[in-house]
Write a protein that holds these residues in place. Structure first.
Motif, PDB file in Angstrom:
ATOM      1  N   GLU A  33      21.750   3.095  25.730  1.00 17.05           N
ATOM      2  CA  GLU A  33      22.698   3.391  26.809  1.00 17.05           C
ATOM      3  C   GLU A  33      22.500   4.804  27.352  1.00 17.05           C
ATOM      4  O   GLU A  33      22.545   5.037  28.556  1.00 17.05           O
ATOM      5  CB  GLU A  33      24.129   3.212  26.302  1.00 17.05           C
ATOM      6  CG  GLU A  33      24.511   1.759  26.034  1.00 17.05           C
ATOM      7  CD  GLU A  33      25.899   1.622  25.426  1.00 17.05           C
ATOM      8  OE1 GLU A  33      26.478   2.684  25.034  1.00 17.05           O
ATOM      9  OE2 GLU A  33      26.400   0.501  25.332  1.00 17.05           O
ATOM     10  N   ALA A  34      22.254   5.779  26.455  1.00 15.94           N
ATOM     11  CA  ALA A  34      22.096   7.169  26.867  1.00 15.94           C
ATOM     12  C   ALA A  34      20.782   7.415  27.601  1.00 15.94           C
ATOM     13  O   ALA A  34      20.654   8.381  28.352  1.00 15.94           O
ATOM     14  CB  ALA A  34      22.185   8.085  25.651  1.00 15.94           C
ATOM     15  N   SER A  35      19.802   6.537  27.397  1.00 11.10           N
ATOM     16  CA  SER A  35      18.471   6.743  27.976  1.00 11.10           C
ATOM     17  C   SER A  35      18.449   6.585  29.492  1.00 11.10           C
ATOM     18  O   SER A  35      17.587   7.146  30.166  1.00 11.10           O
ATOM     19  CB  SER A  35      17.477   5.761  27.354  1.00 11.10           C
ATOM     20  OG  SER A  35      17.711   4.431  27.821  1.00 11.10           O
ATOM     21  N   GLY A  36      19.366   5.807  30.019  1.00  9.81           N
ATOM     22  CA  GLY A  36      19.348   5.521  31.447  1.00  9.81           C
ATOM     23  C   GLY A  36      18.351   4.447  31.834  1.00  9.81           C
ATOM     24  O   GLY A  36      18.222   4.101  33.008  1.00  9.81           O
ATOM     25  N   VAL A  37      17.636   3.898  30.836  1.00  8.49           N
ATOM     26  CA  VAL A  37      16.674   2.822  31.104  1.00  8.49           C
ATOM     27  C   VAL A  37      17.437   1.516  31.248  1.00  8.49           C
ATOM     28  O   VAL A  37      18.213   1.133  30.369  1.00  8.49           O
ATOM     29  CB  VAL A  37      15.627   2.715  29.978  1.00  8.49           C
ATOM     30  CG1 VAL A  37      14.795   1.435  30.124  1.00  8.49           C
ATOM     31  CG2 VAL A  37      14.720   3.939  29.985  1.00  8.49           C
TER      32      VAL A  37
END
Length: 206
Positions: A33-37
């Protein structure tokens, strides 16, 4: 289309005396979720040669060893295939040169090299797993959990798990191959293979 790479390291504490199964599902989901992928893959890999990454169902019930039932069933099978290292010279490894190397790098004792069972089990399971990310969600199916398995039980120690997320923040169009047509891989018999044989006569007359 922007291609992104996002890496994080998880620090874990294994207990020793018995293999440790760390459920890291929550952390992997948070990293994705934090990766933005939005669409891509996440590779979850062990930093250590006596550890594995495993994707499996959570079996919920936990025994007195603080291990889920399914995990302990797996450990029982592995112990039949690769017995716990219980006595000196049980395995060829470690030899005298490797034991001396352990002293050279300031291992606390020769016993720390007596983890051949952990190395062999790690070879069977592998050190990494790769999962798909679809529309920002980790695609593990309905029941999958991600486990980091420390097979080395000679001592309690700190472990590291590497997580690499790769992909794009763009949307993906229809993923269905051939519009979602179900692929039938079952054998299809020809008319010649299904033809009548004279040996069938008696069975069919009964």
């Amino acid at each position: 289309m922007e291609f992104k790479v996002y890496q994080k390291e998880l620090e874990l504490q294994s207990r020793g005396w018995i293999p440790t199964f760390h459920d890291v599902s929550k952390e992997i989901i948070e990293i994705v979720e934090a990766s933005g992928v939005k669409n891509g893959t996440v590779c979850i890999s062990s930093h250590h040669t006596t550890c594995s990454v495993m994707i499996q169902e959570c079996s919920h019930d936990v025994d007195s060893f603080d291990i889920e039932y399914l995990q302990h069933d797996l450990l029982d099978i592995m112990r039949k295939m690769i017995p716990d290292f219980e006595k000196e010279h049980q395995y060829r490894h470690p030899g005298p040169v490797h034991t001396q190397f352990g002293r050279y790098v300031n291992e606390p004792g020769d016993f720390t090299s007596m983890n051949t069972d952990g190395h062999l089990r790690s070879v069977f399971f592998g050190r990494s797993e790769t999962m798909a990310i679809k529309d920002g969600v980790l695609d593990g199916g309905e029941f999958a959990h991600v486990y980091f398995v420390d097979w080395d039980h000679v001592r309690a120690r700190r472990r590291q798990l590497n997580v690499t997320v790769m992909g794009t923040s763009d949307n993906v169009e229809n993923r269905k191959w051939n519009n979602g047509e179900v692929i039938n891989t079952l054998r299809k018999y020809t008319d010649e293979e299904k033809a009548f044989d004279v040996h069938y006569t008696l069975q069919q007359q009964r």
